[in-house]
Each structure stands twice: as C-alpha cells, then as structure tokens.
Scaffold this active site. Structure first.
Site, short mmCIF file in Angstrom:
data_model
loop_
_atom_site.label_atom_id
_atom_site.label_comp_id
_atom_site.label_asym_id
_atom_site.label_seq_id
_atom_site.Cartn_x
_atom_site.Cartn_y
_atom_site.Cartn_z
N GLU A 99 -15.08 1.31 16.29
CA GLU A 99 -14.11 0.67 15.40
C GLU A 99 -12.77 0.77 16.11
O GLU A 99 -12.20 1.86 16.19
CB GLU A 99 -14.09 1.37 14.04
CG GLU A 99 -15.33 1.19 13.21
CD GLU A 99 -15.38 -0.20 12.58
OE1 GLU A 99 -14.39 -0.93 12.67
OE2 GLU A 99 -16.41 -0.51 11.96
N CYS A 106 -5.28 -0.30 11.29
CA CYS A 106 -5.94 -1.22 12.22
C CYS A 106 -6.00 -2.63 11.67
O CYS A 106 -6.20 -3.59 12.40
CB CYS A 106 -7.35 -0.73 12.51
SG CYS A 106 -8.32 -0.57 11.00
N GLU A 108 -0.81 -4.72 19.73
CA GLU A 108 -0.80 -4.01 18.44
C GLU A 108 0.50 -3.21 18.34
O GLU A 108 0.74 -2.30 19.11
CB GLU A 108 -2.01 -3.08 18.38
CG GLU A 108 -2.27 -2.45 17.05
CD GLU A 108 -3.57 -1.66 17.03
OE1 GLU A 108 -3.90 -1.00 18.03
OE2 GLU A 108 -4.26 -1.71 16.00
N LYS A 125 -14.82 15.37 15.77
CA LYS A 125 -13.66 15.67 16.59
C LYS A 125 -12.50 14.82 16.07
O LYS A 125 -12.38 13.64 16.38
CB LYS A 125 -13.95 15.32 18.05
CG LYS A 125 -13.11 16.07 19.10
CD LYS A 125 -11.63 15.85 19.04
CE LYS A 125 -11.20 14.47 19.44
NZ LYS A 125 -9.69 14.36 19.31
#
Ligand SMILES: NC(=O)c1ccc[n+]([C@@H]2O[C@H](COP(=O)([O-])OP(=O)(O)OC[C@H]3O[C@@H](n4cnc5c(N)ncnc54)[C@H](O)[C@@H]3O)[C@@H](O)[C@H]2O)c1
Ligand SMILES: O=C[C@H](O)CS(=O)(=O)O
Length: 477
Positions: free
Chosen positions: A247, A281, A379, A172
């Site tokens: 992750e 990331c 972030e 997905k």
C-alpha cells in the site's frame, strides 16, 4: 521519561538496548522512547511467530474471532488513551485521532467475522474417478511494516485479516510513531492472544527489514508506506519470492465539473485535502476545476480554508496540526516555492508558521497552477491545495491520469452520465464520487500503477493472508 519496550514471544523486552526517542511535533517535547531493535530481535520475533503458528493456525475461525472481538472491545474502551498517545507522537488533531481508533477497531471487528467466511469450493470433475476441491489455508508467518500517519489503523488493517486467517504476525511500526503500536500490542496481550501470535519489534527499519526478507520463516510481507521504500522491498523479496502486499504513495486528483454542487464539492475537497493536515495517502494533492466554476469554487474553498484552526492537536478546536517533522515542512515549502516560481499565485497561506514551537505550515491555496509544477506531480504530504483550471472532460481525464500513482481520485458532478463516463476512464483504485472520505473496513482499499499491489479491507483483504490449495482426489473404484 516513558520508556516503552518491544513485545517478543509474550514478553516485554529490550530495556538494555539503545533508545529511540519520540518527539511531539507540536512542541518538540519528549513523548517517550522505544528500544532500537535489529536483526537479532527481529529473528527472535519471527521464530516466536513461527512456533506459535503451529498451533494458532489449527484453531478455528470461531476461536480466533473470540480473541479479535475482545481486542475490538478493548480498543474502544481505551479510545481516549490511544488517541492522546497518537496525537502527541505524530500531531494528528485529537478528534481525528479518536476517529482513527474507531476506524482501526472496525477492521478488527469486520475481519473477526470475515474469518468465518473463508470458503473453499468443489469443482465439477471431468473424470468419474476424480474429485476436485479447492481449499484455503493461512499463508504462515506475516511481517507487517507500517507508516507513521495512521499509526494504529494501518496495523489493524493488516492484523485483523492476518490473525482471522490463522496467521501469526511480527509488526514493525514507524520510528516516528511507535508508541501507538506499543499501546495496541498491550491490548492484544490483555485480549489474551497466545504468546508468539503477535510480536512487536521497534528500531532500525533497514536491519529489521533485512531480517524479515532473509528469514525463510516469513511467508508474507505486508507493507504500507512510500512507493520508494516499497520498491526496495520488492527487490529484497525476490530471493525467496516472498508474498508481498504493498500500500504505497498517492497523488489524488480532485475533479470539479461545471455542474457540481459547489457546497458539496468544497466540503468533500476540504475533507480529502486537509485530513491529518494533508498527510494521508488518499489526500487530494491537486484540484482541477472546470473553467465555468473556477472562480466560484476558489472563493468558497478559500473561505473554508481560512476558517481552519491551526495548533497543537491536543486542543479540541484544532483542525490543522503540525507536520510530522521539519523535513515534512521543508518539502511542503519547496513545492509552494516551485509553484510560485513557475507562475502560480498564493491565494492564502504559503508560509511556515515559525512563530509556533512545532513544525507547522499554514493551510495554503494556490491558483493559476500548471501541470509542470512539482506540487502537481510529487506527493506533497501537507496542507497545500493547488487549484488548476480545465476546459473539457477529455482534457481533465488526461491531466488526472498523467501520474505514476493510481490510489485515490475524487469527482464532483451531479450528472450520473458525466460521472460514470469520467470515473470509468480514471486509473485509480479508489474513487470518491461527491464524497471526500471513502475509506472503510468492508471495502477494498488499494491502488493501481505505483500506488501498490493488492487490496486491504473488504473480501479481498483476507485473501492476502491465505494460500489456495487445489486438491485432486482419486476415487477410482
Ligand atoms: N496506500 C496506503 O494505504 C498508505 C497508507 C498510509 C501511508 N502511505 C504512504 O506512506 C508514506 C508516508 O509514510 P512513511 O513516511 O512512514 O513512509 P516510509 O516508506 O518512509 O516508511 C514506512 C515504513 O517503512 C519503514 N522502512 C523505511 N525504510 C525501510 C527499509 N529499507 N526496509 C524496511 N522498512 C523500511 C519505516 O520505518 C516505516 O515503518 C506516504 O508515501 C503515504 O502515501 C500509504
Ligand atoms: O493514509 C493512508 C490511510 O490509508 C488513509 S485512510 O484513513 O485509510 O483513508
């Protein structure tokens, strides 16, 4: 318009479903569409993967490797087409997109061989009438949910080990970059994977996610994405104790010690910070520079930032593309505004590039940054480099570890003694030492704390798709 489909049970389906349109963030033009699949389509894919697992799991690792090696070859042969689709649907500069295809293919190649090295073991028995063995077996049907920022590599980092281990898979992709996944699965079909081994469902993430979590045939969920969504999946996995690999988000510190080679530090910080326009990331999210070299680093670093070319990623010269969407621009702008409100100064950049058609933000350097600013704690996911001064190594260890994240960190020092003592005290799963781009297929990639559970890549990467079975054998005479 290019109307792409889902791939379920060896067929391209979904033409009658509502369409999810994909927009090019560089010029807001329509790239194509994919079907809006939901619970029904997800369960069809899961059922197909379950049926296929009954035979695929009984093939040998050598047979499975042959399929994966054909896919590896096809990925490299179609590099240009895949790179162009990726750049158009999510904005990555074309040379980085080419690099991602090569990186993505490396996971397929590496795990094609790693599947042949799934060893069990014989354990010395404490009883003469008993033998002890440990066997490894594929976990079963795998569901993979992936982000938009590496639309092919984050899939192959899962598909490589899963398929090599003997699992079947339902993928997905993100609704922001689904067409790259379609192109990847087209190549899986060309590689000849039997029907049901690889399935692709696009559309409603919450509904597809619900089906994945509620269908007992799914034995493993492997997710790459934000920590926030990762926490939702952890909660949803509880009812059936689904195996999870996560992750998640990061907030990487870049630490520059006074004895660093500043040219190496600037080169590494630039690579880490501005790769994929700051949308990875493992991007450096905050830069800590020891007081003695703060001004010198800032001058060199800012010079390099000002030299970056911003524009449509299809331009070969462009190094900074658009952010994925306006929400991404707004988040970056809010971090810069908050930093300035709290005393930081803008050395360069610091504004959205509204004169351009797409969602662009100028590469930005902030100085005189303090730890209370949003940019030093959340972030940012954009081309903003906040640079904070520190005095001692003990101080910067505390600053670097003061976060819920623990994915990547970077240290620049020429001293083996200082580097060793510093890195062993950093709570991060990945550390680049004088290196801004550590990722590779053959090493374990993953984080501590709220950056995830498990590792992808390396020997650990295939363990995530295996179950361990201890077999006690009675041999009484
Ligand atoms: N650690 C890593 O290896 C890694 C790699 C790439 C990106 N990321 C992280 O991913 C984030 C950026 O990617 P993103 O914006 O696509 O992340 P996201 O969490 O918004 O989405 C990731 C995927 O999850 C799906 N999703 C969203 N809500 C869901 C739900 N309720 N149930 C099931 N699926 C759902 C999305 O459609 C997408 O496919 C950043 O935080 C980045 O740090 C981490
Ligand atoms: O953004 C996440 C990716 O995992 C970054 S990398 O290309 O694997 O370093």
């Amino acid at each position: 318009m290019n109307e792409y489909l889902m791939y379920i049970d060896g067929n391209w389906v979904g033409e009658s479903l509502q369409k999810l349109e994909v927009i090019n963030p560089a010029n807001k033009q329509l790239v194509g569409s994919v079907p809006v699949g939901g619970i029904e389509e997800a369960n069809e894919a899961i059922d197909s993967a379950y049926d296929a697992f009954q035979t695929w799991s009984k093939t040998t690792a050598y047979e499975r490797a042959a399929y994966l090696k054909r896919l590896h070859k096809l990925l490299l042969e179609h590099k240009e087409e895949l790179a162009e689709v990726m750049t158009k649907e999510m904005g990555k500069p074309i040379n980085e997109s080419r690099g991602e295809v090569i990186y993505a293919a490396s996971f397929i190649e590496w795990f094609a061989e790693e599947g042949k090295r799934v060893y069990g073991e014989t354990v010395p028995s404490h009883m003469t009438e008993k033998r002890m063995q440990v066997w490894k077996k594929p976990v079963g049907v795998v569901a993979a949910i992936t982000p938009w920022n590496f639309p092919i590599a984050m899939l192959t980092r899962k598909m490589g080990p899963a398929l090599a281990a003997g699992c079947t898979i339902v993928i997905k992709p993100s609704g922001e970059s689904p067409i790259s996944a379609v192109k990847l699965v087209e190549l899986c079909e060309k590689a000849g994977f039997p029907k049901g081994v690889v399935n692709l469902v696009t559309g409603s993430s919450s509904k597809i996610g619900q089906a994945i979590m509620e269908n007992e045939k799914v034995r493993k969920v492997t997710f790459t994405g934000s920590t926030e969504v990762g926490k939702v999946l952890i909660k949803q996995s509880a009812d059936q104790v689904k195996r999870l690999s996560l992750e998640l988000g990061g907030h990487a510190p870049i630490i520059v010690l006074e004895d660093a080679d500043l040219d190496i530090a600037v080169k590494g910080a630039m690579a880490s910070k501005f790769r994929n326009t700051g949308q990875t990331c493992v991007c450096g999210n905050r830069i800590y520079v020891q007081a003695q070299v703060y001004e010198a680093f800032l001058e060199k670093f800012t010079e390099a930032v000002d030299a970056l070319k911003v524009g449509d990623g299809m331009d070969e010269e462009v190094q900074i593309g658009p952010l994925i969407n306006q929400k991404g621009v707004d988040k970056v702008a809010s971090h810069v505004a908050n930093a300035v409100q709290h005393g930081a100064s803008i050395v360069t950049g610091g504004k959205g590039l509204t004169e351009k058609e797409g969602t662009f933000y100028a590469p930005t350097v902030l100085r005189d940054v303090t730890s209370d600013m949003l940019v030093m704690n959340e972030e940012t996911f954009g081309p903003v480099a906040p640079v904070q001064k520190f005095e001692t190594i003990e101080e910067v260890i505390k600053l670097a570890n003061h976060t819920k994240y623990g994915l990547a960190a970077y240290v620049f020092t020429e001293s083996v003694r200082k580097g060793t003592r510093l890195i062993e005290q950093l709570d991060y799963g990945i550390v680049g030492w004088n290196d801004g781009t550590p990722s590779a297929a053959q090493v374990p990639f993953g984080g501590m704390k709220e950056s995830g559970i498990g590792r992808e890549g390396g020997r650990e990467g295939i363990e995530a798709f295996l179950e361990t079975q201890y077999v006690s054998i009675g041999v009484e005479s």
